[in-house]
Design a protein around this motif. Structure first.
Motif, mmCIF file in Angstrom:
data_model
loop_
_atom_site.group_PDB
_atom_site.id
_atom_site.type_symbol
_atom_site.label_atom_id
_atom_site.label_comp_id
_atom_site.label_asym_id
_atom_site.label_seq_id
_atom_site.Cartn_x
_atom_site.Cartn_y
_atom_site.Cartn_z
ATOM 1 N N PRO A 1 -3.044 36.095 15.669
ATOM 2 C CA PRO A 1 -3.971 37.118 15.175
ATOM 3 C C PRO A 1 -4.651 37.873 16.305
ATOM 4 O O PRO A 1 -4.748 37.398 17.441
ATOM 5 N N GLY A 2 -5.153 39.052 15.959
ATOM 6 C CA GLY A 2 -6.041 39.780 16.851
ATOM 7 C C GLY A 2 -7.469 39.336 16.599
ATOM 8 O O GLY A 2 -7.711 38.236 16.092
ATOM 9 N N TYR A 3 -8.428 40.184 16.931
ATOM 10 C CA TYR A 3 -9.827 39.836 16.703
ATOM 11 C C TYR A 3 -10.109 39.776 15.201
ATOM 12 O O TYR A 3 -9.822 40.718 14.465
ATOM 13 N N LEU B 1 -5.348 50.580 15.517
ATOM 14 C CA LEU B 1 -5.930 50.916 14.214
ATOM 15 C C LEU B 1 -7.420 51.194 14.293
ATOM 16 O O LEU B 1 -8.020 51.661 13.328
ATOM 17 N N GLY B 2 -8.030 50.884 15.439
ATOM 18 C CA GLY B 2 -9.438 51.199 15.631
ATOM 19 C C GLY B 2 -10.372 50.416 14.737
ATOM 20 O O GLY B 2 -11.434 50.909 14.344
ATOM 21 N N LYS B 3 -10.008 49.170 14.416
ATOM 22 C CA LYS B 3 -10.875 48.343 13.572
ATOM 23 C C LYS B 3 -10.632 46.874 13.891
ATOM 24 O O LYS B 3 -9.666 46.524 14.582
ATOM 25 N N LEU B 4 -11.513 46.023 13.376
ATOM 26 C CA LEU B 4 -11.338 44.584 13.500
ATOM 27 C C LEU B 4 -10.747 44.054 12.198
ATOM 28 O O LEU B 4 -10.864 44.676 11.147
ATOM 29 N N SER B 5 -10.099 42.900 12.284
ATOM 30 C CA SER B 5 -9.446 42.354 11.096
ATOM 31 C C SER B 5 -10.359 41.400 10.341
ATOM 32 O O SER B 5 -11.376 40.920 10.867
ATOM 33 N N LYS B 6 -9.983 41.123 9.101
ATOM 34 C CA LYS B 6 -10.667 40.157 8.255
ATOM 35 C C LYS B 6 -9.718 38.984 8.007
ATOM 36 O O LYS B 6 -8.495 39.160 8.025
ATOM 37 N N ARG C 1 -19.036 44.565 19.175
ATOM 38 C CA ARG C 1 -18.774 45.104 17.846
ATOM 39 C C ARG C 1 -18.271 46.543 17.930
ATOM 40 O O ARG C 1 -17.500 47.007 17.085
ATOM 41 N N GLU C 2 -18.673 47.238 18.975
ATOM 42 C CA GLU C 2 -18.269 48.641 19.162
ATOM 43 C C GLU C 2 -17.002 48.757 20.011
ATOM 44 O O GLU C 2 -16.139 49.588 19.728
ATOM 45 N N THR C 3 -16.890 47.922 21.052
ATOM 46 C CA THR C 3 -15.767 48.083 21.980
ATOM 47 C C THR C 3 -14.474 47.440 21.488
ATOM 48 O O THR C 3 -13.392 47.979 21.713
ATOM 49 N N TRP C 4 -14.554 46.315 20.819
ATOM 50 C CA TRP C 4 -13.334 45.628 20.384
ATOM 51 C C TRP C 4 -12.439 46.483 19.485
ATOM 52 O O TRP C 4 -11.222 46.498 19.676
ATOM 53 N N LEU D 1 -13.471 39.390 27.872
ATOM 54 C CA LEU D 1 -13.660 38.108 27.202
ATOM 55 C C LEU D 1 -13.277 37.005 28.181
ATOM 56 O O LEU D 1 -12.121 36.890 28.588
ATOM 57 N N ILE D 2 -14.244 36.200 28.567
ATOM 58 C CA ILE D 2 -14.042 35.212 29.625
ATOM 59 C C ILE D 2 -13.728 33.860 28.985
ATOM 60 O O ILE D 2 -14.619 33.057 28.683
ATOM 61 N N CYS D 3 -12.460 33.596 28.748
ATOM 62 C CA CYS D 3 -12.084 32.357 28.058
ATOM 63 C C CYS D 3 -10.711 31.894 28.531
ATOM 64 O O CYS D 3 -9.766 31.806 27.740
ATOM 65 N N SER D 4 -10.615 31.570 29.809
ATOM 66 C CA SER D 4 -9.324 31.207 30.398
ATOM 67 C C SER D 4 -8.718 29.974 29.747
ATOM 68 O O SER D 4 -7.503 29.930 29.496
#
Length: 327
Positions: free
Chosen positions: A261-263, A289-294, A280-283, A226-229
């Motif tokens: 927060p995470g992603y 926990l192997g998932k993205l948050s809501k 969507r697959e790598t994050w 993620l390129i966001c310095s």
């Protein structure tokens, strides 16, 4: 080394005789003796909310004034920036459910279509209210005037969730000074000026208060792929800003913490996935926990930090990232 004691039949008889002759010990009476209704409640489960139509809706809703009262925000006035949509709006709704009166501030001319139903629910079901004001946090004079007006109207100021922020993904070699400055102005300066305006009201009314700034796990680590310095630097600044404001304002009874927060899968992130579908697959593979948050998974953090449940917590960063940064 363990010590064992061998009992003979004689010693058992002696113990039994001593127990018979010894006076019965008085059991201390607890400071809060159970009433008959409380004893019945243990067997029947929690009571239902009051059915009396004249009951205060805020007290009736989920029994918040009786259950875990340290989380209760009834009669508290809380500002949430960036609350027209997304994470800010979700947290605003959580604060409403805890009983707070919430003022949502955002730069959008109109909030999302989800805002009106939440405002209606606040009035009809929760016994409180949700208000919306358009303001760009970079307009410092107008921001201070709006917050002062809210304080004057409500006669108090109790909390702030600073969720307003922007993101831009650009290689550092291509970042313009204009874009970088806009990132820092919104994410850091905007947060500081909002906190300053709210703190002035808190000090004016003398009740103290609590603030929570939305930072990011990206303020503590560099995100792989993620390129966001500039964004990451701004969120590191938010975390450090929270610590320093906590150190200055603690004497006024004002607590300042940050949430990292995470992603989070928001509408904006869904659009990002269209451009970078592999994320969507790598994050999800990058956290424990192997998932993205809501957005809904951060509701409790907002209520916790703004309520008395966190009364001895200040200058801290609450990292909620699925273990992403704990590897």
């Amino acid at each position: 080394m363990a010590i064992s004691r061998v009992f003979t039949r004689a010693s058992f008889r002696a113990l039994a005789q001593r127990a018979t002759l010894a006076p019965a010990r008085q059991t201390p009476i607890p400071s809060r003796a159970f009433t008959a209704s409380q004893q019945a409640q243990q067997t029947r489960g929690p009571p239902s909310p009051p059915s009396d139509d004249t009951a205060d809706p805020a007290q009736a809703y989920l029994g918040t004034t009786k259950r875990l009262p340290e989380f209760n925000l009834t009669k508290k006035v809380v500002l949430v920036t960036g609350a027209a949509r997304g994470l800010g709006l979700v947290q605003a709704e959580a604060l409403l459910e805890a009983g707070a009166t919430v003022y949502a501030l955002d730069r959008l001319s109109e909030p999302s279509e989800l805002f009106a139903p939440i405002a209606e629910r606040a009035a009809k079901e929760l016994g409180t209210s949700l208000h919306y004001t358009q303001i760009d946090t970079r307009d410092v004079a107008a921001l201070h005037a709006i917050i002062a007006d809210i304080g004057a109207k409500e006669g108090r100021m109790d909390g702030l969730i600073a969720a307003a922020g922007i993101q831009q993904e650009t290689p550092a070699l291509e970042y313009s000074a204009e874009d970088a400055n806009r990132m820092f102005q919104v994410n850091i300066t905007g947060t500081m000026m909002t906190a300053q305006a709210v703190a002035k009201q808190m000090i004016k009314f003398g009740n103290g208060g609590s603030m929570a700034f939305i930072a990011s796990m990206s303020g503590s680590v560099a995100n792989r792929g993620l390129i966001c310095s500039a964004y990451n630097a701004s969120k590191a600044g938010v975390i450090q800003l929270g610590r320093n404001l906590a150190s200055e304002w603690g004497e006024h009874g004002i607590r300042v913490n940050t949430i990292s927060p995470g992603y989070i899968v928001t509408q904006m992130v869904e659009e990002l996935f269209k451009e970078y579908p592999e994320r969507r697959e790598t994050w999800p593979t990058q956290n424990m926990l192997g998932k993205l948050s809501k957005p809904e998974e951060y509701r409790g953090a907002a209520v916790f930090l703004l309520s008395d449940a966190s009364s001895f917590m200040t200058g801290a960063d609450l990292r909620i990232d699925g273990g992403h940064t704990a590897w």
